[in-house]
Write a protein that holds these residues in place. Structure first.
Motif, PDB file in Angstrom:
ATOM      1  N   THR A  12     -20.637  -8.007  -2.010  1.00 10.82           N
ATOM      2  CA  THR A  12     -20.370  -7.444  -3.329  1.00 10.82           C
ATOM      3  C   THR A  12     -18.877  -7.500  -3.632  1.00 10.82           C
ATOM      4  N   PRO A  13     -18.501  -7.439  -4.916  1.00 12.21           N
ATOM      5  CA  PRO A  13     -17.076  -7.424  -5.256  1.00 12.21           C
ATOM      6  C   PRO A  13     -16.319  -6.263  -4.601  1.00 12.21           C
ATOM      7  N   LEU A  14     -16.952  -5.108  -4.478  1.00 14.86           N
ATOM      8  CA  LEU A  14     -16.287  -3.986  -3.807  1.00 14.86           C
ATOM      9  C   LEU A  14     -16.019  -4.287  -2.336  1.00 14.86           C
ATOM     10  N   GLU A  15     -16.951  -4.978  -1.700  1.00 14.72           N
ATOM     11  CA  GLU A  15     -16.744  -5.359  -0.301  1.00 14.72           C
ATOM     12  C   GLU A  15     -15.616  -6.383  -0.180  1.00 14.72           C
ATOM     13  N   LEU A  16     -15.521  -7.284  -1.152  1.00 12.99           N
ATOM     14  CA  LEU A  16     -14.420  -8.247  -1.152  1.00 12.99           C
ATOM     15  C   LEU A  16     -13.075  -7.548  -1.349  1.00 12.99           C
ATOM     16  N   GLU A  17     -13.061  -6.507  -2.194  1.00 16.51           N
ATOM     17  CA  GLU A  17     -11.835  -5.727  -2.378  1.00 16.51           C
ATOM     18  C   GLU A  17     -11.437  -5.046  -1.068  1.00 16.51           C
ATOM     19  N   LEU A  18     -12.420  -4.546  -0.355  1.00 20.62           N
ATOM     20  CA  LEU A  18     -12.146  -3.913   0.935  1.00 20.62           C
ATOM     21  C   LEU A  18     -11.539  -4.920   1.919  1.00 20.62           C
ATOM     22  N   ILE A  19     -12.096  -6.111   1.959  1.00 18.48           N
ATOM     23  CA  ILE A  19     -11.555  -7.163   2.828  1.00 18.48           C
ATOM     24  C   ILE A  19     -10.131  -7.519   2.405  1.00 18.48           C
ATOM     25  N   ALA A  20      -9.908  -7.637   1.097  1.00 22.00           N
ATOM     26  CA  ALA A  20      -8.581  -7.993   0.591  1.00 22.00           C
ATOM     27  C   ALA A  20      -7.558  -6.890   0.824  1.00 22.00           C
ATOM     28  N   SER A  21      -8.021  -5.674   1.024  1.00 24.79           N
ATOM     29  CA  SER A  21      -7.084  -4.563   1.213  1.00 24.79           C
ATOM     30  C   SER A  21      -6.315  -4.670   2.524  1.00 24.79           C
ATOM     31  N   PRO A  49      15.350   4.047   0.123  1.00 24.92           N
ATOM     32  CA  PRO A  49      14.658   3.193  -0.846  1.00 24.92           C
ATOM     33  C   PRO A  49      14.407   1.791  -0.318  1.00 24.92           C
ATOM     34  N   ALA A  50      14.417   1.599   1.001  1.00 25.59           N
ATOM     35  CA  ALA A  50      14.208   0.274   1.591  1.00 25.59           C
ATOM     36  C   ALA A  50      12.753  -0.156   1.434  1.00 25.59           C
ATOM     37  N   LYS A  51      12.557  -1.411   1.025  1.00 25.52           N
ATOM     38  CA  LYS A  51      11.204  -1.942   0.881  1.00 25.52           C
ATOM     39  C   LYS A  51      10.575  -2.121   2.257  1.00 25.52           C
ATOM     40  N   CYS A  52       9.251  -2.061   2.264  1.00 28.04           N
ATOM     41  CA  CYS A  52       8.492  -2.180   3.504  1.00 28.04           C
ATOM     42  C   CYS A  52       7.190  -2.911   3.187  1.00 28.04           C
ATOM     43  N   ARG A  53       6.693  -3.708   4.143  1.00 27.44           N
ATOM     44  CA  ARG A  53       5.407  -4.402   3.969  1.00 27.44           C
ATOM     45  C   ARG A  53       4.320  -3.659   4.749  1.00 27.44           C
ATOM     46  N   ILE A  54       3.293  -3.268   4.016  1.00 28.43           N
ATOM     47  CA  ILE A  54       2.164  -2.557   4.611  1.00 28.43           C
ATOM     48  C   ILE A  54       0.873  -3.098   3.996  1.00 28.43           C
ATOM     49  N   PRO A  55      -0.282  -2.816   4.611  1.00 28.69           N
ATOM     50  CA  PRO A  55      -1.548  -3.290   4.027  1.00 28.69           C
ATOM     51  C   PRO A  55      -1.802  -2.633   2.668  1.00 28.69           C
ATOM     52  N   LEU A  56      -2.532  -3.361   1.839  1.00 27.84           N
ATOM     53  CA  LEU A  56      -2.838  -2.871   0.491  1.00 27.84           C
ATOM     54  C   LEU A  56      -3.567  -1.535   0.531  1.00 27.84           C
ATOM     55  N   TRP A  57      -4.460  -1.333   1.512  1.00 29.60           N
ATOM     56  CA  TRP A  57      -5.193  -0.063   1.589  1.00 29.60           C
ATOM     57  C   TRP A  57      -4.238   1.107   1.811  1.00 29.60           C
ATOM     58  N   LEU A  98      -4.092 -20.930  -6.415  1.00 30.62           N
ATOM     59  CA  LEU A  98      -3.820 -19.501  -6.525  1.00 30.62           C
ATOM     60  C   LEU A  98      -4.040 -18.870  -5.163  1.00 30.62           C
ATOM     61  N   PRO A  99      -3.481 -17.689  -4.924  1.00 26.68           N
ATOM     62  CA  PRO A  99      -3.777 -17.012  -3.648  1.00 26.68           C
ATOM     63  C   PRO A  99      -5.292 -16.845  -3.485  1.00 26.68           C
ATOM     64  N   PHE A 100      -5.781 -16.996  -2.262  1.00 23.21           N
ATOM     65  CA  PHE A 100      -7.222 -16.992  -2.002  1.00 23.21           C
ATOM     66  C   PHE A 100      -7.902 -15.716  -2.483  1.00 23.21           C
ATOM     67  N   ARG A 101      -7.258 -14.590  -2.381  1.00 20.73           N
ATOM     68  CA  ARG A 101      -7.851 -13.312  -2.798  1.00 20.73           C
ATOM     69  C   ARG A 101      -7.149 -12.733  -4.027  1.00 20.73           C
ATOM     70  N   PHE A 102      -6.713 -13.596  -4.939  1.00 19.72           N
ATOM     71  CA  PHE A 102      -5.942 -13.120  -6.092  1.00 19.72           C
ATOM     72  C   PHE A 102      -6.717 -12.153  -6.975  1.00 19.72           C
ATOM     73  N   ALA A 103      -7.994 -12.391  -7.202  1.00 21.55           N
ATOM     74  CA  ALA A 103      -8.773 -11.535  -8.113  1.00 21.55           C
ATOM     75  C   ALA A 103      -8.903 -10.114  -7.551  1.00 21.55           C
ATOM     76  N   GLU A 104      -9.189 -10.015  -6.280  1.00 22.49           N
ATOM     77  CA  GLU A 104      -9.372  -8.701  -5.669  1.00 22.49           C
ATOM     78  C   GLU A 104      -8.057  -7.924  -5.601  1.00 22.49           C
ATOM     79  N   ILE A 105      -6.991  -8.604  -5.163  1.00 24.09           N
ATOM     80  CA  ILE A 105      -5.689  -7.942  -5.052  1.00 24.09           C
ATOM     81  C   ILE A 105      -5.202  -7.495  -6.420  1.00 24.09           C
ATOM     82  N   ALA A 106      -5.337  -8.361  -7.406  1.00 22.42           N
ATOM     83  CA  ALA A 106      -4.900  -8.015  -8.764  1.00 22.42           C
ATOM     84  C   ALA A 106      -5.665  -6.806  -9.288  1.00 22.42           C
ATOM     85  N   LYS A 107      -6.975  -6.781  -9.064  1.00 23.60           N
ATOM     86  CA  LYS A 107      -7.770  -5.657  -9.565  1.00 23.60           C
ATOM     87  C   LYS A 107      -7.334  -4.341  -8.931  1.00 23.60           C
ATOM     88  N   VAL A 108      -7.171  -4.345  -7.615  1.00 24.57           N
ATOM     89  CA  VAL A 108      -6.785  -3.113  -6.922  1.00 24.57           C
ATOM     90  C   VAL A 108      -5.418  -2.637  -7.411  1.00 24.57           C
TER      91      VAL A 108
END
Length: 191
Positions: A12-21, A49-57, A98-108
């Protein structure tokens, strides 16, 4: 693409969003936090104010608690990039990269952190137009379905997931149609 229930055998799209997170995004933390270990890895330390990379979730969780600002990916923050991709989609026969998970990342990100994105409404509109153009292309590609192969390079996760059930069923039917004439032929050439 909306498919009938019997054809919905994919994720499902929600499951894809979870994977993309699990994708890493940049944030600007509003709080200090030491390095924290999770199953997927260790993230931090967070020092404003230093930037940091973390998972989307994790970024989504912190954003909902007003403890960070999400820095949108470059492809999501520049409307010109999306406009250029839309122009390519409508003028060229192949899918643009485009990035492979662009739709899911953009939506979140747009759902949770639209206040962190400049021209969020314009970007939503461009993403919708881009999605519709790509769906039209994938439908055209499926109309040219051949029993031996189908080449649709640069499809993204959500698009692959949408056409998978139809594609699997159609390839099964095409394979049966190709096999049937061979099965009816006799070895001596008589029919």
């Amino acid at each position: 693409m909306a498919l009938p229930q019997p054809l919905r055998t994919s994720v499902t799209p929600l499951e894809l969003e979870l994977i993309a997170s699990e994708q890493l995004v940049e944030i600007v933390p509003l709080i200090s936090m030491e390095k924290t270990a999770f199953i997927s890895g260790a993230y931090g330390p967070l020092r404003p104010p230093a930037k940091c990379r973390i998972p989307l979730w994790m970024a989504t969780n912190l954003k909902l608690k007003k403890k960070c600002h999400i820095v949108p990916p470059e492809w999501l923050s520049v409307a010109e990039f999306l406009q250029e991709r839309l122009n390519r989609e409508t003028s060229q026969p192949e899918f643009s990269k485009l990035p492979f998970r662009f739709a899911e990342i953009a939506k979140v990100i747009l759902d949770v952190a639209s206040d962190d994105i400049q021209n969020a409404d314009k970007i939503r509109s461009l993403l919708k137009d881009l999605r519709e153009a790509r769906q039209a292309k994938s439908r055209d590609g499926l109309q040219k379905l051949d029993h031996s192969e189908l080449s649709l390079p640069n499809l993204c996760s959500m698009e692959i997931n949408e056409i998978r059930p139809f594609f699997v069923q159609a390839m099964g039917v095409l394979t049966q149609l190709v096999k049937e004439p061979v099965a009816d032929a006799r070895p001596d050439g008589d029919y």
